[in-house]
Design an enzyme around this catalytic site. Structure first.
Site, PDB file in Angstrom:
ATOM      1  N   THR A 114      -5.216 -29.317   4.569  1.00  0.00           N
ATOM      2  CA  THR A 114      -4.449 -28.087   4.335  1.00  0.00           C
ATOM      3  C   THR A 114      -4.916 -27.483   3.020  1.00  0.00           C
ATOM      4  O   THR A 114      -5.391 -28.193   2.129  1.00  0.00           O
ATOM      5  CB  THR A 114      -2.933 -28.362   4.257  1.00  0.00           C
ATOM      6  OG1 THR A 114      -2.681 -29.348   3.248  1.00  0.00           O
ATOM      7  CG2 THR A 114      -2.387 -28.851   5.587  1.00  0.00           C
ATOM      8  N   ASN A 115      -4.774 -26.172   2.940  1.00  0.00           N
ATOM      9  CA  ASN A 115      -5.150 -25.480   1.705  1.00  0.00           C
ATOM     10  C   ASN A 115      -4.249 -24.259   1.553  1.00  0.00           C
ATOM     11  O   ASN A 115      -3.719 -23.754   2.546  1.00  0.00           O
ATOM     12  CB  ASN A 115      -6.623 -25.072   1.762  1.00  0.00           C
ATOM     13  CG  ASN A 115      -7.202 -24.743   0.374  1.00  0.00           C
ATOM     14  OD1 ASN A 115      -6.519 -24.839  -0.646  1.00  0.00           O
ATOM     15  ND2 ASN A 115      -8.466 -24.354   0.359  1.00  0.00           N
TER      16      ASN A 115
ATOM     17  N   GLU B  48      -6.913 -28.232  -1.848  1.00  0.00           N
ATOM     18  CA  GLU B  48      -7.012 -29.045  -0.636  1.00  0.00           C
ATOM     19  C   GLU B  48      -6.198 -30.337  -0.709  1.00  0.00           C
ATOM     20  O   GLU B  48      -6.181 -31.008  -1.738  1.00  0.00           O
ATOM     21  CB  GLU B  48      -8.471 -29.420  -0.345  1.00  0.00           C
ATOM     22  CG  GLU B  48      -9.375 -28.268   0.015  1.00  0.00           C
ATOM     23  CD  GLU B  48      -9.987 -27.597  -1.212  1.00  0.00           C
ATOM     24  OE1 GLU B  48      -9.664 -27.989  -2.345  1.00  0.00           O
ATOM     25  OE2 GLU B  48     -10.806 -26.665  -1.015  1.00  0.00           O
TER      26      GLU B  48
ATOM     27  N   GLU C 126      -3.686 -17.167   1.751  1.00  0.00           N
ATOM     28  CA  GLU C 126      -4.072 -17.869   2.975  1.00  0.00           C
ATOM     29  C   GLU C 126      -3.404 -19.233   3.033  1.00  0.00           C
ATOM     30  O   GLU C 126      -3.273 -19.915   2.013  1.00  0.00           O
ATOM     31  CB  GLU C 126      -5.604 -18.029   2.995  1.00  0.00           C
ATOM     32  CG  GLU C 126      -6.140 -18.577   4.305  1.00  0.00           C
ATOM     33  CD  GLU C 126      -7.668 -18.612   4.352  1.00  0.00           C
ATOM     34  OE1 GLU C 126      -8.306 -17.585   4.078  1.00  0.00           O
ATOM     35  OE2 GLU C 126      -8.217 -19.680   4.647  1.00  0.00           O
TER      36      GLU C 126
ATOM     37  N   ASP D 217     -22.187 -29.500   8.272  1.00  0.00           N
ATOM     38  CA  ASP D 217     -22.745 -29.631   6.925  1.00  0.00           C
ATOM     39  C   ASP D 217     -21.706 -30.169   5.932  1.00  0.00           C
ATOM     40  O   ASP D 217     -22.045 -30.602   4.853  1.00  0.00           O
ATOM     41  CB  ASP D 217     -23.324 -28.290   6.444  1.00  0.00           C
ATOM     42  CG  ASP D 217     -22.331 -27.153   6.572  1.00  0.00           C
ATOM     43  OD1 ASP D 217     -21.409 -27.243   7.427  1.00  0.00           O
ATOM     44  OD2 ASP D 217     -22.450 -26.166   5.830  1.00  0.00           O
ATOM     45  N   TRP D 218     -20.387 -30.165   6.319  1.00  0.00           N
ATOM     46  CA  TRP D 218     -19.386 -30.681   5.367  1.00  0.00           C
ATOM     47  C   TRP D 218     -18.222 -31.438   6.003  1.00  0.00           C
ATOM     48  O   TRP D 218     -17.580 -32.257   5.346  1.00  0.00           O
ATOM     49  CB  TRP D 218     -18.811 -29.540   4.507  1.00  0.00           C
ATOM     50  CG  TRP D 218     -18.039 -28.502   5.300  1.00  0.00           C
ATOM     51  CD1 TRP D 218     -18.570 -27.387   5.893  1.00  0.00           C
ATOM     52  CD2 TRP D 218     -16.638 -28.481   5.595  1.00  0.00           C
ATOM     53  NE1 TRP D 218     -17.576 -26.687   6.544  1.00  0.00           N
ATOM     54  CE2 TRP D 218     -16.384 -27.330   6.370  1.00  0.00           C
ATOM     55  CE3 TRP D 218     -15.563 -29.343   5.284  1.00  0.00           C
ATOM     56  CZ2 TRP D 218     -15.120 -27.004   6.851  1.00  0.00           C
ATOM     57  CZ3 TRP D 218     -14.292 -29.013   5.756  1.00  0.00           C
ATOM     58  CH2 TRP D 218     -14.089 -27.847   6.522  1.00  0.00           C
TER      59      TRP D 218
ATOM     60  N   ASP E 230      -3.754 -22.674   5.292  1.00  0.00           N
ATOM     61  CA  ASP E 230      -4.708 -23.278   6.252  1.00  0.00           C
ATOM     62  C   ASP E 230      -4.312 -24.636   6.777  1.00  0.00           C
ATOM     63  O   ASP E 230      -3.974 -25.517   5.992  1.00  0.00           O
ATOM     64  CB  ASP E 230      -6.046 -23.565   5.552  1.00  0.00           C
ATOM     65  CG  ASP E 230      -6.794 -22.339   5.177  1.00  0.00           C
ATOM     66  OD1 ASP E 230      -6.772 -21.379   5.941  1.00  0.00           O
ATOM     67  OD2 ASP E 230      -7.425 -22.354   4.096  1.00  0.00           O
TER      68      ASP E 230
ATOM     69  N   GLU F  79      -6.675 -27.261   8.875  1.00  0.00           N
ATOM     70  CA  GLU F  79      -8.011 -27.461   9.438  1.00  0.00           C
ATOM     71  C   GLU F  79      -8.099 -28.886   9.978  1.00  0.00           C
ATOM     72  O   GLU F  79      -7.787 -29.835   9.261  1.00  0.00           O
ATOM     73  CB  GLU F  79      -9.090 -27.236   8.375  1.00  0.00           C
ATOM     74  CG  GLU F  79      -9.240 -25.770   8.022  1.00  0.00           C
ATOM     75  CD  GLU F  79     -10.300 -25.522   6.964  1.00  0.00           C
ATOM     76  OE1 GLU F  79     -11.159 -24.658   7.182  1.00  0.00           O
ATOM     77  OE2 GLU F  79     -10.265 -26.202   5.919  1.00  0.00           O
TER      78      GLU F  79
END
Ligand SMILES: *[C@@H]1O[C@H](CO)[C@@H](O)[C@H](O)[C@H]1NC(C)=O
Length: 295
Positions: free
Chosen positions: A129-130, A140, A111, A204-205, A113, A115
């Site tokens: 990014t991950n 991350e 994957e 929540d994060w 990412d 975000e």
């Protein structure tokens, strides 16, 4: 030269041949950028994705009843995917807009990412990014952008070939993950990936580690996407996805950053990076091998 000295009829034939060639190369059959429905289907909450500009752009909507998401119709093994995104303006704390590639395989997931973590009005958006390779993520990195991503459209791209993975923001590399397989470091290269996007609530994060909650009185939250450009080796498809010259994203110019790109990348890391798992010793007492192997 040859056309100039040839008789007029032959010259005309040559000229029209040339014109045909130019046309053939300048407008590939797929015609980029594409309309939303040429490349994608809605996977979550039809009612929360609106097509605009005759299907060339979309509006994503997040409200208290739902977020939304879409996925590419095809899967790719290497390539370059880009789109222009205009993020939620104003108070977007607690919202996450994601743009990513995913192999959709549970245990050995690959994957890539992007975000976008919203923030309170006037506070900077964070781009996280991950990278998951062969089932392992936890890589991350976070940067704060050097512009307001909600004021206008900006281009976000992922280049993925046999040499490296590069995340770009407006042609500026913000992250590079090199293929260091010879050093035993996992690299995604066996599984095709689809292209996905979602808009959802993650208060929540997402913002200041979950301290900032979403303000529903500001809903609905809207993000906009356009200029969809997915170019890669389709699987299943007729093409061989090996690094051969007909796959332009494998070409020499894409095998490493150009000197200008390398300079911009350094600038981002020095001035805009706010978190890097590579230097998080409380989380990784031992430096992860890909961080040592270098970019
Ligand atoms: C939001 O703004 C704060 C304060 O400027 C900043 O520390 C933080 O990195 C920003 N982004 C997120 C996602 O919290």
């Amino acid at each position: 030269m040859m056309a100039a000295s040839a008789p007029p009829s032959l010259r005309n034939t040559l000229l029209s041949l040339l014109l045909l060639l130019v046309l053939a190369f300048s407008s590939p059959a797929s015609g980029r950028p594409a309309t939303f429905l040429q490349d994608f289907r809605i996977t979550w909450a039809d009612s929360h994705i609106k097509q605009i500009d005759r299907g060339r752009a979309i509006q994503l909507i997040l409200d208290q009843s739902s977020g939304c998401g879409f996925a590419s119709r095809r899967r790719y093994l290497f390539g370059k995917v880009s789109m222009k995104i205009k993020l939620i303006p104003g108070d977007s704390a607690g919202t996450v807009t994601a743009f990513y590639m995913n192999s959709d395989t549970d245990t050995i997931r690959d994957e890539l990412d992007f975000e976008f973590l919203g923030n309170r009005t006037g506070q900077p958006y964070t781009v996280q990014t991950n990278i998951y390779a062969h089932g392992k993520g936890d890589r991350e990195q976070r940067i704060n952008l050097w512009f307001d991503p909600a004021a206008d459209f900006h281009t976000y791209s992922i280049l993925w070939n046999h040499h490296h993975i590069v995340f770009y923001v407006d042609q500026v590399p913000i992250r590079v993950y090199k293929n260091n397989e010879p050093k035993g470091i996992p690299y995604p290269k066996f599984q095709p990936m689809g292209v996905y996007s979602t808009l959802w609530e993650a208060d929540d994060w997402a913002t200041r580690g979950g301290l900032e909650k979403i303000d529903w009185s500001k809903a609905p939250f809207n993000a906009y996407y356009k200029d969809f450009d997915l170019e890669g080796c389709e699987v299943p498809g007729p093409r061989n996805c090996a690094p051969n010259p007909s796959n332009w994203w494998e070409g020499e110019a894409y095998q490493q950053l150009s000197p200008a790109e390398a300079q911009r990348y350094k600038w981002v890391r020095m001035n805009h990076m706010i978190y890097d798992y590579c230097s998080d010793r409380s989380r990784y007492p031992v430096v992860p091998p890909e961080c040592v192997a270098g970019y």
